[in-house]
Design a protein around this motif. Structure first.
Motif, PDB file in Angstrom:
ATOM      1  N   PHE A  82      -8.415  39.491  36.245  1.00 38.48           N
ATOM      2  CA  PHE A  82      -7.628  38.414  35.655  1.00 38.48           C
ATOM      3  C   PHE A  82      -6.845  38.858  34.430  1.00 38.48           C
ATOM      4  CE2 PHE A  82      -7.499  34.583  32.864  1.00 38.48           C
ATOM      5  CZ  PHE A  82      -6.883  33.680  33.714  1.00 38.48           C
ATOM      6  N   ARG A  83      -7.498  39.594  33.559  1.00 42.78           N
ATOM      7  CA  ARG A  83      -6.968  39.910  32.227  1.00 42.78           C
ATOM      8  C   ARG A  83      -5.564  40.522  32.248  1.00 42.78           C
ATOM      9  NH1 ARG A  83     -10.876  43.153  30.671  1.00 42.78           N
ATOM     10  NH2 ARG A  83     -12.228  41.459  30.005  1.00 42.78           N
ATOM     11  N   PRO A  84      -5.322  41.628  32.927  1.00 44.90           N
ATOM     12  CA  PRO A  84      -3.993  42.242  32.836  1.00 44.90           C
ATOM     13  C   PRO A  84      -2.905  41.446  33.552  1.00 44.90           C
ATOM     14  CG  PRO A  84      -5.391  43.475  34.339  1.00 44.90           C
ATOM     15  CD  PRO A  84      -6.256  42.433  33.694  1.00 44.90           C
ATOM     16  N   PHE A  85      -3.263  40.769  34.605  1.00 46.80           N
ATOM     17  CA  PHE A  85      -2.276  40.057  35.402  1.00 46.80           C
ATOM     18  C   PHE A  85      -1.724  38.843  34.679  1.00 46.80           C
ATOM     19  CE2 PHE A  85      -1.491  36.596  38.434  1.00 46.80           C
ATOM     20  CZ  PHE A  85      -0.372  37.110  39.034  1.00 46.80           C
ATOM     21  N   VAL A  86      -2.604  38.046  34.092  1.00 48.93           N
ATOM     22  CA  VAL A  86      -2.189  36.793  33.474  1.00 48.93           C
ATOM     23  C   VAL A  86      -1.254  37.035  32.298  1.00 48.93           C
ATOM     24  CG1 VAL A  86      -3.068  34.819  32.163  1.00 48.93           C
ATOM     25  CG2 VAL A  86      -4.110  35.451  34.311  1.00 48.93           C
ATOM     26  N   LEU A  87      -1.404  38.164  31.643  1.00 44.71           N
ATOM     27  CA  LEU A  87      -0.536  38.456  30.498  1.00 44.71           C
ATOM     28  C   LEU A  87       0.690  39.282  30.883  1.00 44.71           C
ATOM     29  CD1 LEU A  87      -3.092  39.112  27.651  1.00 44.71           C
ATOM     30  CD2 LEU A  87      -1.689  37.101  28.049  1.00 44.71           C
ATOM     31  N   ASP A  88       1.020  39.317  32.154  1.00 39.54           N
ATOM     32  CA  ASP A  88       2.201  40.039  32.602  1.00 39.54           C
ATOM     33  C   ASP A  88       3.299  39.030  32.938  1.00 39.54           C
ATOM     34  OD1 ASP A  88       4.170  41.503  33.883  1.00 39.54           O
ATOM     35  OD2 ASP A  88       2.744  42.717  35.027  1.00 39.54           O
ATOM     36  N   PRO A  89       4.242  38.815  32.017  1.00 37.45           N
ATOM     37  CA  PRO A  89       5.269  37.795  32.238  1.00 37.45           C
ATOM     38  C   PRO A  89       6.096  38.032  33.492  1.00 37.45           C
ATOM     39  CG  PRO A  89       5.402  38.684  29.991  1.00 37.45           C
ATOM     40  CD  PRO A  89       4.391  39.496  30.736  1.00 37.45           C
ATOM     41  N   GLU A  90       6.267  39.290  33.867  1.00 32.45           N
ATOM     42  CA  GLU A  90       7.048  39.598  35.072  1.00 32.45           C
ATOM     43  C   GLU A  90       6.359  39.048  36.322  1.00 32.45           C
ATOM     44  OE1 GLU A  90      10.063  41.284  35.224  1.00 32.45           O
ATOM     45  OE2 GLU A  90      10.020  41.028  33.052  1.00 32.45           O
ATOM     46  N   ARG A  91       5.059  39.165  36.367  1.00 39.26           N
ATOM     47  CA  ARG A  91       4.304  38.766  37.552  1.00 39.26           C
ATOM     48  C   ARG A  91       3.859  37.308  37.506  1.00 39.26           C
ATOM     49  NH1 ARG A  91      -0.378  42.945  38.127  1.00 39.26           N
ATOM     50  NH2 ARG A  91      -0.657  42.007  40.164  1.00 39.26           N
ATOM     51  N   PHE A  92       3.587  36.791  36.320  1.00 40.12           N
ATOM     52  CA  PHE A  92       2.942  35.489  36.222  1.00 40.12           C
ATOM     53  C   PHE A  92       3.778  34.433  35.512  1.00 40.12           C
ATOM     54  CE2 PHE A  92      -0.878  32.859  35.087  1.00 40.12           C
ATOM     55  CZ  PHE A  92      -1.278  32.633  36.391  1.00 40.12           C
ATOM     56  N   GLY A  93       4.893  34.830  34.926  1.00 41.47           N
ATOM     57  CA  GLY A  93       5.722  33.905  34.163  1.00 41.47           C
ATOM     58  C   GLY A  93       6.148  32.646  34.904  1.00 41.47           C
ATOM     59  N   THR A  95       4.775  31.088  37.398  1.00 42.33           N
ATOM     60  CA  THR A  95       3.607  30.233  37.637  1.00 42.33           C
ATOM     61  C   THR A  95       3.227  29.503  36.357  1.00 42.33           C
ATOM     62  OG1 THR A  95       2.826  31.688  39.389  1.00 42.33           O
ATOM     63  CG2 THR A  95       1.192  30.239  38.378  1.00 42.33           C
ATOM     64  N   ILE A  96       3.239  30.211  35.240  1.00 42.81           N
ATOM     65  CA  ILE A  96       2.919  29.590  33.960  1.00 42.81           C
ATOM     66  C   ILE A  96       3.970  28.545  33.591  1.00 42.81           C
ATOM     67  CG2 ILE A  96       2.749  30.011  31.461  1.00 42.81           C
ATOM     68  CD1 ILE A  96       0.250  30.732  33.087  1.00 42.81           C
ATOM     69  N   ALA A  97       5.224  28.835  33.833  1.00 38.69           N
ATOM     70  CA  ALA A  97       6.289  27.879  33.518  1.00 38.69           C
ATOM     71  C   ALA A  97       6.105  26.586  34.303  1.00 38.69           C
ATOM     72  CB  ALA A  97       7.651  28.499  33.795  1.00 38.69           C
ATOM     73  N   GLU A  98       5.790  26.702  35.592  1.00 34.90           N
ATOM     74  CA  GLU A  98       5.556  25.509  36.414  1.00 34.90           C
ATOM     75  C   GLU A  98       4.348  24.738  35.896  1.00 34.90           C
ATOM     76  OE1 GLU A  98       4.142  24.179  40.906  1.00 34.90           O
ATOM     77  OE2 GLU A  98       4.699  26.257  40.559  1.00 34.90           O
TER      78      GLU A  98
END
Length: 180
Positions: A82-93, A95-98
């Motif tokens: 979980f840790r590295p992925f969630v803080l990767d704006p390219e990959r998770f941005g 989803t977080i915006a939604e």
């Protein structure tokens, strides 16, 4: 990926512990169902479309995690995954915006663009944050004289929470002095 600040790492550890809603040490689909049900129940005054949007955002959050991180197909996500992925704006941005848009809109059932403290607190408690930290966060958003914050401020604050290079943000108040 950008350099991760200590503050961001602490925010992620907290989010993982909250998303592990059933407390079994991993995140799975059931955790997201439990949390979604608690958040929707806390938003009793919100309309069905806002509730559906937050349900969809939680589902996308889980689906994104499962798709990106569950390489062995066991249906669970560990904190290490979980840790590295969630803080990767390219990959998770996205989803977080939604998620940020849906959750903040859920806090505005009358559609005036403002979130009153009681509903903000109820929603954040439903997620699992501690009440004292929730109030500290709300205060950091500089509420108006009627004790309201804007939907836009909360949505932006949610997105900032997941930024690996930010510190000193309102969301850091959620990490302070947790009791277990």
């Amino acid at each position: 990926m950008m350099c991760m600040r200590d503050e961001a790492a602490k925010r992620v550890e907290l989010v993982f512990s909250l998303f592990d809603a059933n407390g079994n040490g991993v995140i799975d689909s059931d955790d997201f169902d439990l949390m979604t049900d608690r958040v929707v129940a806390a938003a009793a005054g919100s309309d069905d479309s806002a509730k559906a949007a937050v349900r969809a955002a939680f589902r996308r959050y889980w689906t994104t995690l499962a798709t990106e991180l569950d390489a062995d197909g066991d249906g669970v996500i560990t904190v290490e995954e979980f840790r590295p992925f969630v803080l990767d704006p390219e990959r998770f941005g996205p989803t977080i915006a939604e998620f940020a848009r849906a959750l903040s809109a859920l806090g505005d059932p009358d559609g005036d663009g403002l979130i009153e403290r009681p509903l903000f607190v109820a929603l954040m408690k439903a997620i699992g944050f501690e009440e004292a930290n929730i109030h500290a966060l709300f205060d950091a958003f500089a509420p108006d004289a009627a004790d309201r914050i804007t939907v836009a401020a909360w949505a932006s604050g949610i997105e900032d929470y997941y930024a690996p290079d930010l510190a000193g943000i309102p969301g850091d108040r959620l990490v302070a002095a947790r009791t277990v």
